[in-house]
Design an enzyme around this catalytic site. Sequence first.
Site, PDB file in Angstrom:
ATOM      1  N   TRP A 180      -1.878  -8.073 -13.668  1.00 40.08           N
ATOM      2  CA  TRP A 180      -2.280  -6.851 -12.968  1.00 40.08           C
ATOM      3  C   TRP A 180      -1.783  -5.732 -13.870  1.00 40.08           C
ATOM      4  O   TRP A 180      -0.582  -5.484 -13.955  1.00 40.08           O
ATOM      5  CB  TRP A 180      -1.626  -6.799 -11.592  1.00 40.08           C
ATOM      6  CG  TRP A 180      -2.099  -5.679 -10.735  1.00 40.08           C
ATOM      7  CD1 TRP A 180      -3.196  -5.681  -9.907  1.00 40.08           C
ATOM      8  CD2 TRP A 180      -1.495  -4.391 -10.575  1.00 40.08           C
ATOM      9  NE1 TRP A 180      -3.309  -4.478  -9.266  1.00 40.08           N
ATOM     10  CE2 TRP A 180      -2.290  -3.665  -9.648  1.00 40.08           C
ATOM     11  CE3 TRP A 180      -0.373  -3.763 -11.123  1.00 40.08           C
ATOM     12  CZ2 TRP A 180      -1.987  -2.366  -9.269  1.00 40.08           C
ATOM     13  CZ3 TRP A 180      -0.082  -2.463 -10.736  1.00 40.08           C
ATOM     14  CH2 TRP A 180      -0.887  -1.778  -9.823  1.00 40.08           C
ATOM     15  N   ARG A 193      -1.700 -12.161  -7.058  1.00 39.35           N
ATOM     16  CA  ARG A 193      -0.747 -11.187  -7.591  1.00 39.35           C
ATOM     17  C   ARG A 193      -1.345 -10.311  -8.681  1.00 39.35           C
ATOM     18  O   ARG A 193      -0.718  -9.352  -9.128  1.00 39.35           O
ATOM     19  CB  ARG A 193       0.479 -11.912  -8.166  1.00 39.35           C
ATOM     20  CG  ARG A 193       1.163 -12.830  -7.202  1.00 39.35           C
ATOM     21  CD  ARG A 193       2.312 -13.530  -7.864  1.00 39.35           C
ATOM     22  NE  ARG A 193       3.325 -12.578  -8.274  1.00 39.35           N
ATOM     23  CZ  ARG A 193       4.289 -12.121  -7.492  1.00 39.35           C
ATOM     24  NH1 ARG A 193       4.375 -12.570  -6.260  1.00 39.35           N
ATOM     25  NH2 ARG A 193       5.149 -11.250  -7.930  1.00 39.35           N
ATOM     26  N   GLU A 228      -4.217   1.077  10.778  1.00 41.56           N
ATOM     27  CA  GLU A 228      -4.245  -0.229  10.107  1.00 41.56           C
ATOM     28  C   GLU A 228      -5.695  -0.692   9.909  1.00 41.56           C
ATOM     29  O   GLU A 228      -6.046  -1.237   8.859  1.00 41.56           O
ATOM     30  CB  GLU A 228      -3.429  -1.248  10.912  1.00 41.56           C
ATOM     31  CG  GLU A 228      -3.551  -2.694  10.468  1.00 41.56           C
ATOM     32  CD  GLU A 228      -3.130  -2.941   9.011  1.00 41.56           C
ATOM     33  OE1 GLU A 228      -2.576  -2.042   8.363  1.00 41.56           O
ATOM     34  OE2 GLU A 228      -3.425  -4.053   8.525  1.00 41.56           O
ATOM     35  N   HIS A 245      -8.985  19.552  15.760  1.00 42.31           N
ATOM     36  CA  HIS A 245      -8.216  20.418  14.849  1.00 42.31           C
ATOM     37  C   HIS A 245      -8.738  20.343  13.420  1.00 42.31           C
ATOM     38  O   HIS A 245      -8.063  20.775  12.500  1.00 42.31           O
ATOM     39  CB  HIS A 245      -6.732  20.042  14.902  1.00 42.31           C
ATOM     40  CG  HIS A 245      -6.124  20.242  16.249  1.00 42.31           C
ATOM     41  ND1 HIS A 245      -5.955  21.487  16.808  1.00 42.31           N
ATOM     42  CD2 HIS A 245      -5.685  19.355  17.182  1.00 42.31           C
ATOM     43  CE1 HIS A 245      -5.415  21.359  18.018  1.00 42.31           C
ATOM     44  NE2 HIS A 245      -5.260  20.074  18.262  1.00 42.31           N
ATOM     45  N   GLU A 260      -9.773  -1.103   1.961  1.00 41.77           N
ATOM     46  CA  GLU A 260      -9.257  -1.836   0.796  1.00 41.77           C
ATOM     47  C   GLU A 260     -10.112  -3.043   0.436  1.00 41.77           C
ATOM     48  O   GLU A 260     -10.100  -3.493  -0.707  1.00 41.77           O
ATOM     49  CB  GLU A 260      -7.795  -2.233   0.969  1.00 41.77           C
ATOM     50  CG  GLU A 260      -7.520  -3.225   2.052  1.00 41.77           C
ATOM     51  CD  GLU A 260      -6.031  -3.510   2.237  1.00 41.77           C
ATOM     52  OE1 GLU A 260      -5.256  -3.312   1.310  1.00 41.77           O
ATOM     53  OE2 GLU A 260      -5.663  -3.931   3.346  1.00 41.77           O
ATOM     54  N   LYS A 310      -7.607  -1.735   6.415  1.00 39.90           N
ATOM     55  CA  LYS A 310      -8.278  -3.031   6.187  1.00 39.90           C
ATOM     56  C   LYS A 310      -9.695  -2.802   5.671  1.00 39.90           C
ATOM     57  O   LYS A 310     -10.121  -3.426   4.708  1.00 39.90           O
ATOM     58  CB  LYS A 310      -8.356  -3.875   7.475  1.00 39.90           C
ATOM     59  CG  LYS A 310      -7.086  -4.502   7.948  1.00 39.90           C
ATOM     60  CD  LYS A 310      -6.583  -5.634   7.085  1.00 39.90           C
ATOM     61  CE  LYS A 310      -5.630  -5.196   6.029  1.00 39.90           C
ATOM     62  NZ  LYS A 310      -4.291  -4.931   6.241  1.00 39.90           N
ATOM     63  N   ASN A 370       6.508 -10.492 -15.638  1.00 41.57           N
ATOM     64  CA  ASN A 370       6.076  -9.745 -14.456  1.00 41.57           C
ATOM     65  C   ASN A 370       7.113  -8.659 -14.219  1.00 41.57           C
ATOM     66  O   ASN A 370       8.301  -8.963 -14.120  1.00 41.57           O
ATOM     67  CB  ASN A 370       5.986 -10.702 -13.264  1.00 41.57           C
ATOM     68  CG  ASN A 370       5.911  -9.981 -11.918  1.00 41.57           C
ATOM     69  OD1 ASN A 370       6.431 -10.456 -10.932  1.00 41.57           O
ATOM     70  ND2 ASN A 370       5.261  -8.850 -11.883  1.00 41.57           N
ATOM     71  N   GLY A 371       6.653  -7.409 -14.148  1.00 42.30           N
ATOM     72  CA  GLY A 371       7.596  -6.309 -13.919  1.00 42.30           C
ATOM     73  C   GLY A 371       7.287  -5.176 -14.878  1.00 42.30           C
ATOM     74  O   GLY A 371       6.191  -5.110 -15.454  1.00 42.30           O
ATOM     75  N   CYS A 430       1.466  -9.253 -11.139  1.00 41.41           N
ATOM     76  CA  CYS A 430       1.313 -10.300 -12.135  1.00 41.41           C
ATOM     77  C   CYS A 430       1.957 -11.584 -11.595  1.00 41.41           C
ATOM     78  O   CYS A 430       2.906 -11.518 -10.815  1.00 41.41           O
ATOM     79  CB  CYS A 430       1.976 -10.007 -13.486  1.00 41.41           C
ATOM     80  SG  CYS A 430       1.364  -8.518 -14.268  1.00 41.41           S
ATOM     81  N   LYS A 436      -0.994  -8.497  -4.462  1.00 45.05           N
ATOM     82  CA  LYS A 436      -0.288  -8.781  -3.205  1.00 45.05           C
ATOM     83  C   LYS A 436       1.139  -8.228  -3.178  1.00 45.05           C
ATOM     84  O   LYS A 436       1.507  -7.533  -2.252  1.00 45.05           O
ATOM     85  CB  LYS A 436      -0.276 -10.291  -2.988  1.00 45.05           C
ATOM     86  CG  LYS A 436       0.387 -10.717  -1.714  1.00 45.05           C
ATOM     87  CD  LYS A 436      -0.641 -10.953  -0.639  1.00 45.05           C
ATOM     88  CE  LYS A 436      -0.045 -11.198   0.722  1.00 45.05           C
ATOM     89  NZ  LYS A 436      -0.792 -10.442   1.732  1.00 45.05           N
TER      90      LYS A 436
HETATM   91  C1  F6R Z   1      -2.577  -4.162   2.955  1.00 48.79           C
HETATM   92  C2  F6R Z   1      -1.487  -4.710   2.191  1.00 48.79           C
HETATM   93  C3  F6R Z   1      -0.459  -3.774   1.624  1.00 48.79           C
HETATM   94  C4  F6R Z   1       0.944  -4.296   1.952  1.00 48.79           C
HETATM   95  C5  F6R Z   1       2.020  -3.438   1.248  1.00 48.79           C
HETATM   96  C6  F6R Z   1       3.410  -3.882   1.627  1.00 48.79           C
HETATM   97  O1  F6R Z   1      -3.448  -5.152   3.405  1.00 48.79           O
HETATM   98  O2  F6R Z   1      -1.389  -5.886   2.004  1.00 48.79           O
HETATM   99  O3  F6R Z   1      -0.620  -2.472   2.096  1.00 48.79           O
HETATM  100  O4  F6R Z   1       1.114  -4.272   3.331  1.00 48.79           O
HETATM  101  O5  F6R Z   1       1.852  -3.529  -0.124  1.00 48.79           O
HETATM  102  O6  F6R Z   1       3.634  -5.217   1.292  1.00 48.79           O
HETATM  103  P1  F6R Z   1       4.869  -6.017   1.876  1.00 48.79           P
HETATM  104  O7  F6R Z   1       4.663  -6.161   3.351  1.00 48.79           O
HETATM  105  O8  F6R Z   1       4.850  -7.329   1.158  1.00 48.79           O
HETATM  106  O9  F6R Z   1       6.080  -5.203   1.572  1.00 48.79           O
END
Ligand code: F6R
Length: 589
Positions: A73, A27, A468, A491, A475, A472, A99-100, A2, A584
């Site tokens: 969110w 967010r 990774e 395996h 998501e 990408k 937020n929280g 949020c 985010k």
């Molecule tokens: C993937 C992504 C998330 C963050 C994760 C950690 O693209 O953005 O997996 O990497 O939520 O976030 P931070 O690095 O801000 O702790």
Amino acid sequence: MCGIIGYIGTKNATPILFNGLKRLEYRGYDSAGIVTLDKEFHMKKDVGKVDEINTRLNFSDLPGTLGIAHTRWATHGGVTKENAHPHTDCEGKIAVVHNGIIENYQELKKNLVSNGHKFKSQTDTEVIPHLIEEIMKRGKNFHDSTLSALRSLEGSYAILALHKNERKIVAARKGSPLVIGVADGSYFAASDIPAFLEHTKNVVYMHDSDVALLTDTGMKVFSLLEGGDVNRKVDTVDWDIRQAEKGEFNHFMLKEISEQVETVQKAVQQTKEVVDGVVHSIRNAHGIFLIASGTSYHACLAASYILSKLNKMHVNVVLASEFPHYEHFLTPKTLVVAVSQSGETADVLEAVKYAKARGCKILSIVNVVGSSLTRTSDSFLNLNAGPEICVLATKSYTSQLALFTLLAYALSGKLEEGKKRLNYLWNVIYHLTSATVKEKIKELAEKLKNKEHIFLIGRGLEYTTALEAALKIKEVSYIHAEAFAGGELKHGPIALVEDGTPCIVFVSEETEKEILSNANEIKSRGGYIIGVSPTNNEVFDFWLKVPEANNENPIVQIIPIQILAYQLAVLRGLDPDHPRNLAKSVTVK
Ligand code: F6R
């Protein structure tokens, strides 16, 4: 998650709040709302993204030079207009955005309901205005009632509260981010700096349990922890508003991918003193843990391979959310390296708290200076990547990799060599993000856009890239993408390969022989092989050329796949900056 923003000043509040919300949408973006105050409250809220709601409701006619706003969110209660913030008390005199998560909201709500309070939403947040209302009934003023209400909340919050009869904003934080912006004759309070960066670069980082009172004449901060008024200094950020805007790009994701030409260099612009300090703590530690979540965790995994290769050093890499299970290994000589773009990820903060309670030293690697993580660490390194707005982590990932690689070189006494190698990468990244390469990747995206599954394989460092890359793709495009270590295929996972199953194969000089033989095993079962490799090979159905960069391969090889993930989302009609269900900063556990 949020995003919240508040404004008090001489200008019309709505455009400021509206633009701030748009910058905070990374967010959370399932519903939004604004309340302004002149002689009375004026409120509009609904489900959807900020622009969509604005088209339906037209925020612009909300009058007043004071207001608060929220983009959501959902955590407690579905995505409905009633659950959208701001939330108000029974009489509609108090408005709150939050937020929280209020962990004890059920208990508080039960008491409030038994005292006659009527709730309109299923959110945890709504207890806050009712609680303030309840305390005010006992004769306390709005500010003191808010302080008392905050004392009874368990969990995390960044809140902004207004009272209909008072020209002030009460802004408080505990565990969730909140920064104050200070400009001539006006104050801003927001979850993140880009929300008000176009108005001021002067910021006050609120500490945990700080409550700020913002009025036309000034700002006062009270600490719930210290039990009195405190001085918080005004810092000036060197961020540029253009860094928080899309410019000529259609999406932040593509802009941030392209910025890696510079951000990798910026990550390694660390002074010798800073690097020496970190090297000293690493050398003196008895036991090192790298902890992080999501993409940052993948950077830690890559770091563990690099440190083992370059320094013959063993580090433990643990998901932040799993970290408490390592309790027994932690001592005051343990060094915990916490890695987080935002510095606000709840799992990471919780893990750090856990380690601190056992006396461990905390070094953090962050992109947001002033975040909760920087404040709770013994020392920190700044990634210097500038604001990362797209929900997906791209540039922060390669910055993390660059910084870890630099540390590995420094640990073997080769700081300058490391800097040189990493600086040189701008050239490679410039080529990989060029229009020609993007066109070639688009060709591949066209072939993959309707696939249900994509598999990715690598060995050693390239296995971490595969992990990774899979994150990408999945998501942002919602295509199921899964990474395997090349040697693990036989395996079990190879059973999943069918005619036409796409498999992305990450190849390096060191792993070439074995990983190509894994690619052949997949191909002979009908797989469609995409090689990310310095040289072409007959096993590839599609070749993405990347130069061999040895220890720096993870930085180089992820870039074409970041672009591929972006193209897949666009071709599937999705918004790459706002993937469904994600936000985010993951400030909930
Ligand atoms: C993937 C992504 C998330 C963050 C994760 C950690 O693209 O953005 O997996 O990497 O939520 O976030 P931070 O690095 O801000 O702790």
